[in-house]
Design a protein around this motif. Structure first.
Motif, PDB file in Angstrom:
ATOM      1  N   PHE A  81      67.078  88.418   7.031  1.00 24.64           N
ATOM      2  CA  PHE A  81      68.255  88.219   7.885  1.00 24.64           C
ATOM      3  C   PHE A  81      68.700  89.489   8.629  1.00 24.64           C
ATOM      4  CE2 PHE A  81      68.956  84.208   5.583  1.00 24.64           C
ATOM      5  CZ  PHE A  81      69.353  83.394   6.629  1.00 24.64           C
ATOM      6  N   ALA A  82      68.425  90.653   8.050  1.00 24.80           N
ATOM      7  CA  ALA A  82      68.818  91.895   8.737  1.00 24.80           C
ATOM      8  C   ALA A  82      68.132  92.003  10.093  1.00 24.80           C
ATOM      9  CB  ALA A  82      68.479  93.105   7.867  1.00 24.80           C
ATOM     10  N   LEU A  84      68.015  89.839  12.329  1.00 22.57           N
ATOM     11  CA  LEU A  84      68.860  89.232  13.369  1.00 22.57           C
ATOM     12  C   LEU A  84      69.732  90.271  14.064  1.00 22.57           C
ATOM     13  CD1 LEU A  84      68.077  86.585  11.709  1.00 22.57           C
ATOM     14  CD2 LEU A  84      70.268  85.693  12.460  1.00 22.57           C
ATOM     15  N   THR A  85      69.834  91.438  13.420  1.00 20.90           N
ATOM     16  CA  THR A  85      70.577  92.551  14.003  1.00 20.90           C
ATOM     17  C   THR A  85      70.046  92.916  15.391  1.00 20.90           C
ATOM     18  OG1 THR A  85      71.074  93.443  11.835  1.00 20.90           O
ATOM     19  CG2 THR A  85      71.060  95.024  13.634  1.00 20.90           C
ATOM     20  N   PHE A 218      69.146  74.611   4.370  1.00 14.24           N
ATOM     21  CA  PHE A 218      69.626  75.996   4.248  1.00 14.24           C
ATOM     22  C   PHE A 218      69.671  76.478   2.794  1.00 14.24           C
ATOM     23  CE2 PHE A 218      71.755  74.769   8.309  1.00 14.24           C
ATOM     24  CZ  PHE A 218      71.143  75.706   9.108  1.00 14.24           C
ATOM     25  N   GLU A 219      70.255  75.624   1.949  1.00 12.13           N
ATOM     26  CA  GLU A 219      70.476  76.053   0.561  1.00 12.13           C
ATOM     27  C   GLU A 219      69.144  76.374  -0.127  1.00 12.13           C
ATOM     28  OE1 GLU A 219      73.365  73.562  -1.161  1.00 12.13           O
ATOM     29  OE2 GLU A 219      73.915  75.083  -2.643  1.00 12.13           O
ATOM     30  N   ASN A 222      67.568  79.601   1.392  1.00  9.32           N
ATOM     31  CA  ASN A 222      68.208  80.853   0.979  1.00  9.32           C
ATOM     32  C   ASN A 222      67.996  81.147  -0.509  1.00  9.32           C
ATOM     33  OD1 ASN A 222      69.143  81.458   3.588  1.00  9.32           O
ATOM     34  ND2 ASN A 222      70.813  79.981   3.333  1.00  9.32           N
ATOM     35  N   LEU A 233      68.103  89.145   2.304  1.00  7.90           N
ATOM     36  CA  LEU A 233      69.411  88.549   2.602  1.00  7.90           C
ATOM     37  C   LEU A 233      70.492  89.608   2.807  1.00  7.90           C
ATOM     38  CD1 LEU A 233      68.631  86.101  -0.157  1.00  7.90           C
ATOM     39  CD2 LEU A 233      69.452  85.198   2.010  1.00  7.90           C
ATOM     40  N   SER A 234      70.087  90.843   2.962  1.00  4.75           N
ATOM     41  CA  SER A 234      71.091  91.905   3.138  1.00  4.75           C
ATOM     42  C   SER A 234      70.528  93.002   4.044  1.00  4.75           C
ATOM     43  CB  SER A 234      71.459  92.490   1.770  1.00  4.75           C
ATOM     44  OG  SER A 234      70.302  93.007   1.139  1.00  4.75           O
ATOM     45  N   HIS A 235      71.391  93.940   4.412  1.00  5.27           N
ATOM     46  CA  HIS A 235      70.949  95.119   5.172  1.00  5.27           C
ATOM     47  C   HIS A 235      70.448  96.180   4.189  1.00  5.27           C
ATOM     48  CE1 HIS A 235      73.704  93.308   8.225  1.00  5.27           C
ATOM     49  NE2 HIS A 235      72.756  93.722   9.027  1.00  5.27           N
ATOM     50  N   TRP A 289      73.120  83.633  23.403  1.00  7.33           N
ATOM     51  CA  TRP A 289      73.534  83.637  21.998  1.00  7.33           C
ATOM     52  C   TRP A 289      72.794  82.545  21.222  1.00  7.33           C
ATOM     53  CZ3 TRP A 289      77.910  80.479  19.732  1.00  7.33           C
ATOM     54  CH2 TRP A 289      78.116  80.806  18.394  1.00  7.33           C
ATOM     55  N   TRP A 297      66.578  83.390  13.688  1.00  4.95           N
ATOM     56  CA  TRP A 297      66.847  82.751  12.389  1.00  4.95           C
ATOM     57  C   TRP A 297      65.639  81.904  11.968  1.00  4.95           C
ATOM     58  CZ3 TRP A 297      72.454  80.699  11.285  1.00  4.95           C
ATOM     59  CH2 TRP A 297      72.584  80.383   9.927  1.00  4.95           C
TER      60      TRP A 297
END
Lengths: 496, 79
Positions: A81-82, A84-85, A218-219, A222, A233-235, A289, A297
């Motif tokens: 996910f990071a 997507l930055t 999604f669930e 993830n 799932l994090s930076h 966007w 994603w």
């Protein structure tokens, strides 16, 4: 057979059929644009009569290239996910900041002073053919190989899905873009951008829906990602490349620095009025966007939906998702949406590069008595020549040159300094602009190639541009001030 | 006619700059080095970006609507 071809099911007949129909539609739009393109102003800025839908979608589809649909989802597949930055957090500013800072003035100057190119503005503001030539030359040198890079993507996609040699895709894409740009100028480019932008948007939405469905929702996706690694799932993401410095850099790069991209800068000259500008900002922002968020994603979802991709296979994550979830004809149609992303970037690059040669160098420097009609005719010829050079670049694939050019393209962002200071500070001088840009570009190259630590964790462009701004202020303070006529034209006369 | 000389544009410039810089602040709902799950396990920062984008889009709409009520934004309407 390479690793990618082993995964993808080639579907030459549906793919060729869809491409044939798609190219015919582009040809029809090009023909319509030709009939409405009668002079130089039509060719470069649609005589300042572009409407909101055309302006908004053209801005969005020019901004997004093939890498948006191949490289960016691939990055997200690698880091989670990071990734997507890259564009998601700052995307909402990518049109409103340029519109607020320079857009209104550019619309007005386009109408009142007849500016057609970014160098027209720079040359007039700084009363300098030197800065006009410097910008035009840099632009052509950087943009032509960029066009070649986009055609390569078409070649790879065509080879992968039909087995045809890469040069066939490169030439086919190049020729069709040359034809509608040569005949219809910016009108041809912007009208086809509407179709291409729409197709890109549909491709992004459908790819996202399929990636979620195949992954089990999604669930489930993830939960699986968490099981694979919490870093997904994090930076700063898996591999650690999206720390806070890069996060801030991406936000700034995809908003503020778009001011320096000539393909986007000149879109303001084409806008009919301010109502169009605002509608284009809203439409373009929503389009960008949605497209960027969903396609990036999808790259993350694919870690679960299509696990185990490696190496070059990852670049094909979007076509693979589409092939898994759709029949051959529909997937071919949406994969052509990826080619549309490339074409909609090339056409604008082609028109502004043509402007750099015919308007900025030929008409304003080499042959000042050339009439607009002479330059209009010449522009069509130059469009073909530049297009052919781009195709040759694409076929020959000079890898080292491409690497150099691709980062140097970012160097066009340095030009935001003379644009912003030229519009907001009467003290900005010709020498200040020229010297600071040259030094800023050198610094940008040095940081990017060798002295990475000088960037302090940010993108090299941010540090180089900041130094360029400081240099420009200092040099402007000690060099002759602009004439009163220029100050009147660029400040007093624009007040309203 | 710009963000320095026009009070209306200056006010909106400050509003957008506030929104611009606030998303760069490493609040856990924008930037997080640990996994913070939200709806359906989606990382909280993705939800934070979405909410921020929607608010900014709403502000853009309001700015456009207010601007188009003003005379200076109708200069080229008759062309």
């Amino acid at each position: 057979m390479d690793a990618v071809s082993q995964l993808i099911s080639p579907a030459p007949i549906p793919f060729y059929s869809v491409l044939a129909v798609y190219f015919v539609i582009l040809g029809i739009i090009g023909y319509y644009a030709t009939k409405a393109t009668k002079n130089l102003k039509d060719f470069f800025v649609m005589s300042g009569k572009a409407g909101a839908i055309v302006s908004g979608l053209a801005y969005f589809s020019t901004q997004y290239s093939m890498s948006t649909f191949m490289g960016c989802p691939a990055t997200c597949y690698k880091v989670g996910f990071a990734g997507l930055t890259i564009s998601v957090p700052g995307l909402v500013f990518s049109m409103i900041i340029p519109a607020l800072l320079v857009g209104r003035k550019l619309v007005k100057m386009g109408h009142n002073y007849g500016f057609l190119t970014m160098a027209d503005y720079l040359g007039d503001r700084y009363e300098s053919n030197g800065i006009r030539s410097l910008h035009a030359l840099m632009m052509v040198i950087f943009l032509v190989p960029m066009m070649g890079a986009q055609t390569i993507g078409a070649g790879i996609i065509l080879r992968t899905f039909t087995g045809a040699p890469e040069w066939v895709g490169i030439v086919a894409m190049g020729v069709i873009v040359i034809l509608y740009c040569m005949a219809g100028g910016i009108r041809g480019a912007m009208l086809t951008d509407v179709l291409q932008g729409g197709l890109m948007l549909v491709t992004a939405v459908v790819t996202f829906i399929i990636s979620v469905r195949i992954g089990g929702g999604f669930e489930a996706i993830n939960a699986k990602l968490l099981e694979m690694s919490p870093d997904l799932l994090s930076h700063p993401g898996l591999g650690g490349s999206y720390g806070w410095g890069n996060y801030v850099s991406m936000i700034v790069l995809w908003s503020f620095f778009t001011i320096g991209q000539p393909t986007l800068f000149t879109k303001f000259f084409a806008m009919k009025n301010y109502r169009v500008m605002f509608k284009a900002v809203i439409l373009g922002t929503v389009g960008m966007w949605l497209a960027a968020t969903l396609i990036e994603w999808s790259g993350v979802n694919a870690l679960v939906s299509i696990p185990g991709l490696a190496g070059k296979q990852i670049d094909f994550v979007v076509p693979l998702i589409l092939q898994q979830g759709l029949g051959p004809v529909v997937s071919a149609l949406l994969i052509s949406g990826i080619m549309a992303a490339g074409m909609s970037t090339i056409d604008s690059l082609l028109i502004v590069s043509t402007g750099g040669i015919t308007r900025d160098i030929y008409q304003n420097i080499l042959k000042k008595d050339a009439t607009d009609q002479d330059v209009f005719k010449l522009s069509r010829v130059v469009t073909v020549i530049i297009g052919i050079v781009a195709i040759l670049f694409g076929i020959s694939r000079p890898a080292t040159i491409f690497k150099l050019i691709l980062f140097a393209f970012g160097g066009l962002g340095i030009w935001v300094a003379p644009v912003i200071l030229g519009m907001y500070w009467k003290g900005a001088t010709k020498m200040g602009a020229m010297l600071s840009v040259i030094l800023g570009e050198i610094l940008f190259v040095l940081i990017t190639l060798k002295y990475h630590s000088w960037a302090l964790g940010f993108n090299p462009l941010i540090v180089s541009w900041t130094i360029t701004m400081i240099l420009m202020v200092v040099i402007s303070k000690i060099t002759p001030a602009p004439s009163q006529a220029v100050l009147k034209r660029h400040f007093e006369d624009l007040r309203s | 006619m710009d963000v320095l000389s026009n009070a209306f544009e200056k006010r909106w410039f400050y509003i957008f700059m506030f929104m611009y810089f606030i998303i760069m602040v490493p609040f856990p709902f924008f930037f997080s080095t640990t996994y913070i799950p939200s709806i359906q396990g989606i990382p909280l920062f993705v939800v934070g970006w979405t909410v921020h984008t929607v608010i900014t889009l709403a502000l853009i709409l309001l700015f456009a609507w207010q601007a188009l009520q003003r005379e200076e934004y109708h200069e080229f309407d008759d062309q």
